[in-house]
Design a protein around this motif. Structure first.
Motif, PDB file in Angstrom:
ATOM      1  N   VAL A 144      32.555 -46.826  13.220  1.00 52.79           N
ATOM      2  CA  VAL A 144      32.564 -48.171  12.636  1.00 52.79           C
ATOM      3  C   VAL A 144      32.169 -49.198  13.696  1.00 52.79           C
ATOM      4  CG1 VAL A 144      34.044 -49.931  11.581  1.00 52.79           C
ATOM      5  CG2 VAL A 144      34.347 -47.521  10.981  1.00 52.79           C
ATOM      6  N   ALA A 145      32.721 -49.018  14.909  1.00 54.00           N
ATOM      7  CA  ALA A 145      32.451 -49.973  15.996  1.00 54.00           C
ATOM      8  C   ALA A 145      30.985 -49.950  16.399  1.00 54.00           C
ATOM      9  CB  ALA A 145      33.324 -49.653  17.194  1.00 54.00           C
ATOM     10  N   ALA A 146      30.360 -48.757  16.365  1.00 55.04           N
ATOM     11  CA  ALA A 146      28.968 -48.637  16.807  1.00 55.04           C
ATOM     12  C   ALA A 146      28.001 -49.134  15.748  1.00 55.04           C
ATOM     13  CB  ALA A 146      28.649 -47.180  17.134  1.00 55.04           C
ATOM     14  N   CYS A 147      28.345 -48.944  14.482  1.00 49.86           N
ATOM     15  CA  CYS A 147      27.427 -49.256  13.377  1.00 49.86           C
ATOM     16  C   CYS A 147      27.186 -50.753  13.276  1.00 49.86           C
ATOM     17  CB  CYS A 147      28.006 -48.745  12.059  1.00 49.86           C
ATOM     18  SG  CYS A 147      26.993 -49.156  10.640  1.00 49.86           S
ATOM     19  N   LYS A 148      25.935 -51.150  13.121  1.00 50.73           N
ATOM     20  CA  LYS A 148      25.639 -52.578  12.992  1.00 50.73           C
ATOM     21  C   LYS A 148      26.208 -53.146  11.691  1.00 50.73           C
ATOM     22  CE  LYS A 148      21.098 -52.573  10.763  1.00 50.73           C
ATOM     23  NZ  LYS A 148      21.458 -53.445   9.633  1.00 50.73           N
ATOM     24  N   ASN A 164      21.767 -45.502   7.883  1.00 50.11           N
ATOM     25  CA  ASN A 164      21.223 -44.317   8.570  1.00 50.11           C
ATOM     26  C   ASN A 164      20.608 -44.624   9.932  1.00 50.11           C
ATOM     27  OD1 ASN A 164      21.908 -42.849   6.226  1.00 50.11           O
ATOM     28  ND2 ASN A 164      19.959 -43.383   5.283  1.00 50.11           N
ATOM     29  N   THR A 165      21.212 -45.538  10.687  1.00 49.06           N
ATOM     30  CA  THR A 165      20.670 -45.804  12.025  1.00 49.06           C
ATOM     31  C   THR A 165      21.008 -44.652  12.971  1.00 49.06           C
ATOM     32  OG1 THR A 165      22.643 -46.898  12.900  1.00 49.06           O
ATOM     33  CG2 THR A 165      21.054 -48.290  11.738  1.00 49.06           C
ATOM     34  N   ALA A 168      23.654 -44.513  14.847  1.00 48.44           N
ATOM     35  CA  ALA A 168      24.457 -44.986  15.979  1.00 48.44           C
ATOM     36  C   ALA A 168      25.845 -44.333  15.981  1.00 48.44           C
ATOM     37  CB  ALA A 168      24.590 -46.504  15.934  1.00 48.44           C
ATOM     38  N   ALA A 193      25.731 -40.822  17.392  1.00 54.08           N
ATOM     39  CA  ALA A 193      25.387 -40.873  18.812  1.00 54.08           C
ATOM     40  C   ALA A 193      26.589 -41.286  19.654  1.00 54.08           C
ATOM     41  CB  ALA A 193      24.227 -41.840  19.043  1.00 54.08           C
ATOM     42  N   GLU A 194      27.477 -42.117  19.093  1.00 49.23           N
ATOM     43  CA  GLU A 194      28.623 -42.616  19.855  1.00 49.23           C
ATOM     44  C   GLU A 194      29.908 -41.851  19.578  1.00 49.23           C
ATOM     45  OE1 GLU A 194      28.232 -44.420  22.217  1.00 49.23           O
ATOM     46  OE2 GLU A 194      26.583 -45.832  21.895  1.00 49.23           O
TER      47      GLU A 194
END
Lengths: 255, 258
Positions: free
Chosen positions: A171-175, A221-222, A224, A227-228
């Motif tokens: 959640v924190a990584a997602c824009k 679907n980025t 992120a 990846a994190e």
């Protein structure tokens, strides 16, 4: 001590959920490269307490061995800092250089309100689990394990999904502050196993509805999140969540 | 709420709408590309003009084209609405945000890329589609020798008009075609440097939009498997992010340099 570092911190300080916060500068001297990131905060908090001028910095932590998911710092623009596949407690100061400036912020999401400083309220995840992330089992003796055949591939994939510790880094990584990776891991770990089958339709429908109600954003679907993710949960779980959801809407009596 | 509105108002359902309309628009790009390659033919635009008549009179294509306009508008406005909706999920921004560490630039800027494409579509359609349908596009007479294939083209007077977009007549070896000359509009339009520049910028935006959008659409539909991910990536990048934008950008450049 030789080899120790001086670190310039910019830490988000916020008294409570209602007050305005801001970044505050701290200088931490004599940091050992072998300290974990949280231990560096312990050193700083010790100093703040003994000086008595400033309240210690509130941050979440528990097991400090990378499995509980409590530590939730957003470090230099990335959840859990610069390293792959680790939580903040497993991030060591040797990943930084002497004299570095490090910005530390709480997870940012409407669904994760700040409680104080770096601690956020992640009970939205608990409510999503309560809405369907479980299986109903009768009490009594467990049946013989071999009476339920499970293909090895499914068992492995379910296990990989079950590695999610619910830390909220996705959640924190997602824009968009989307909780899709979390929800998809929880749906997948049960959808892949026969024990999860009886409730599969209600589970996915209820968990997605709860996720939307909590105010998380939509998935674009980025990648992120994956990846994190400290447990490196795969994006294929999100595809499975999409399949499970549309199959339940289009192919079951429930909605 | 019945199940269908519930499904399409959920975050997953709204994404499904974006994926399905997006892929429909991708299918149109292929048709548009193949058809417009006739611009490169050395026939003074006869084949292209005939194709334009076919595309605007064939009932099946006309029906599909209205579906297409609806899909463009839906995809664009739903997309913009989703961008704002997703922004609401993070009311307080990060002071330090390192997006490039974990995701591709195009995936984080689909709204901006899409807006550039939408502006382009508005300019593009008002220049050609609107002019062709409601404006005054002049006619040209083509005289084609069936044996030698030689084509002679003569501009009709600007005030010339007729009831249909095209009329064909055969006189012995000569085939005479009088047709609305969209090719001439294209030739003239692409002499403007600002228009050529807009087309190239828009095609770069299209390339980045589809670099993420094509494979993202399959993920949203739940199609992600190592059996066919390679094919999706190959088509998404090779065809939609490289070939199609380069092909479309080559058209204004060709007429500008010609």
């Amino acid at each position: 001590m030789s080899g120790n570092m001086n670190i310039n911190l910019k830490v988000w300080r916020q008294k409570n959920g209602k007050s305005q916060g801001k970044l505050v500068d701290y200088k931490v001297e004599g940091v050992s490269p072998d300290m974990s990131f949280l231990e560096m905060f312990d050193v700083l908090n010790d100093r703040l307490v003994s000086e008595g001028k400033d309240e210690p910095i509130a941050f979440d932590h528990d097991c400090r061995e990378g499995i509980c998911g409590m530590c939730s710092m957003y470090i230099n623009g990335r959840p859990h800092g610069p390293n792959q596949g680790v939580t903040t407690c497993q991030l060591h100061m040797r990943s930084f250089k002497d004299g570095d400036t490090i910005v530390v912020e709480p997870w940012r999401a409407a669904a994760f309100p700040v409680i104080k400083d770096l601690a956020v309220d992640r009970s939205a995840f608990d409510r999503i689990i309560a809405s369907g992330g479980f299986i109903s089992v009768n009490t009594g003796n467990a049946q013989d394990a071999n009476s339920l055949p499970i293909p090895k591939d499914n068992a492995d994939e379910a296990f990989a999904a079950a590695a999610c510790i619910g830390c909220g880094a996705c959640v924190a990584a997602c824009k968009n502050s989307s909780a899709m990776l979390f929800v998809s891991a929880k749906v997948s770990q049960l959808a892949l196993l026969p024990q999860g089958d009886p409730e599969r339709n209600t589970r996915v429908l209820n968990m997605v509805a709860q996720m939307d109600t909590e105010g998380f954003g939509a998935c674009t679907n980025t990648g992120a999140c994956s990846a994190e993710c400290p447990k490196e949960i795969s994006l294929t779980n999100i595809a499975r969540l999409n399949r499970e959801y549309f199959a339940a809407q289009l192919g079951s009596d429930r909605s | 709420m019945n199940w269908i509105t519930k499904m399409f108002s959920s975050s997953l359902g709204q994404k499904l709408i974006m994926a399905l309309t997006g892929l429909f628009l991708c299918s149109f790009l292929i048709i548009h590309m193949v058809g417009n390659l006739q611009l490169f033919k050395h026939d003074a635009g006869l084949a292209f003009n005939k194709y334009a008549v076919f595309m605007t009179t064939n009932p099946l294509i006309k029906t599909t084209s209205y579906l297409l306009y609806a899909a463009i508008l839906f995809h664009a406005f739903k997309g913009i609405a989703l961008v704002f909706q997703n922004k609401k999920a993070r009311p307080v921004k990060y002071q330090a945000f390192d997006g490039k560490a974990n995701s591709h630039w195009s995936s984080r800027n689909m709204g901006i890329l899409g807006t550039i494409i939408l502006v382009f579509i508005a300019v593009h359609m008002s220049n050609f589609w609107w002019q062709y349908k409601f404006g005054t596009v002049p006619y040209t007479r083509y005289t084609e020798n069936i044996q030698t294939g030689e084509i002679q083209s003569d501009y009709m007077p600007d005030n010339f008009t007729m009831n249909s977009k095209m009329e064909e007549q055969s006189e012995g070896l000569m085939k005479v075609t009088i047709v609305k000359d969209l090719f001439r509009s294209v030739e003239l339009g692409f002499k403007e440097i600002w228009l050529v520049a807009l087309y190239i910028i828009a095609m770069a935006a299209l390339s980045f939009h589809l670099y993420h959008g094509f494979k993202s659409a399959f993920q949203t539909m739940g199609l992600n498997h190592k059996k066919y991910n390679g094919a999706i990536n190959f088509i998404g990048i090779g065809v939609f992010a490289i070939l199609i934008p380069i092909g479309f950008a080559a058209m204004p450049l060709y007429f500008f340099i010609k």
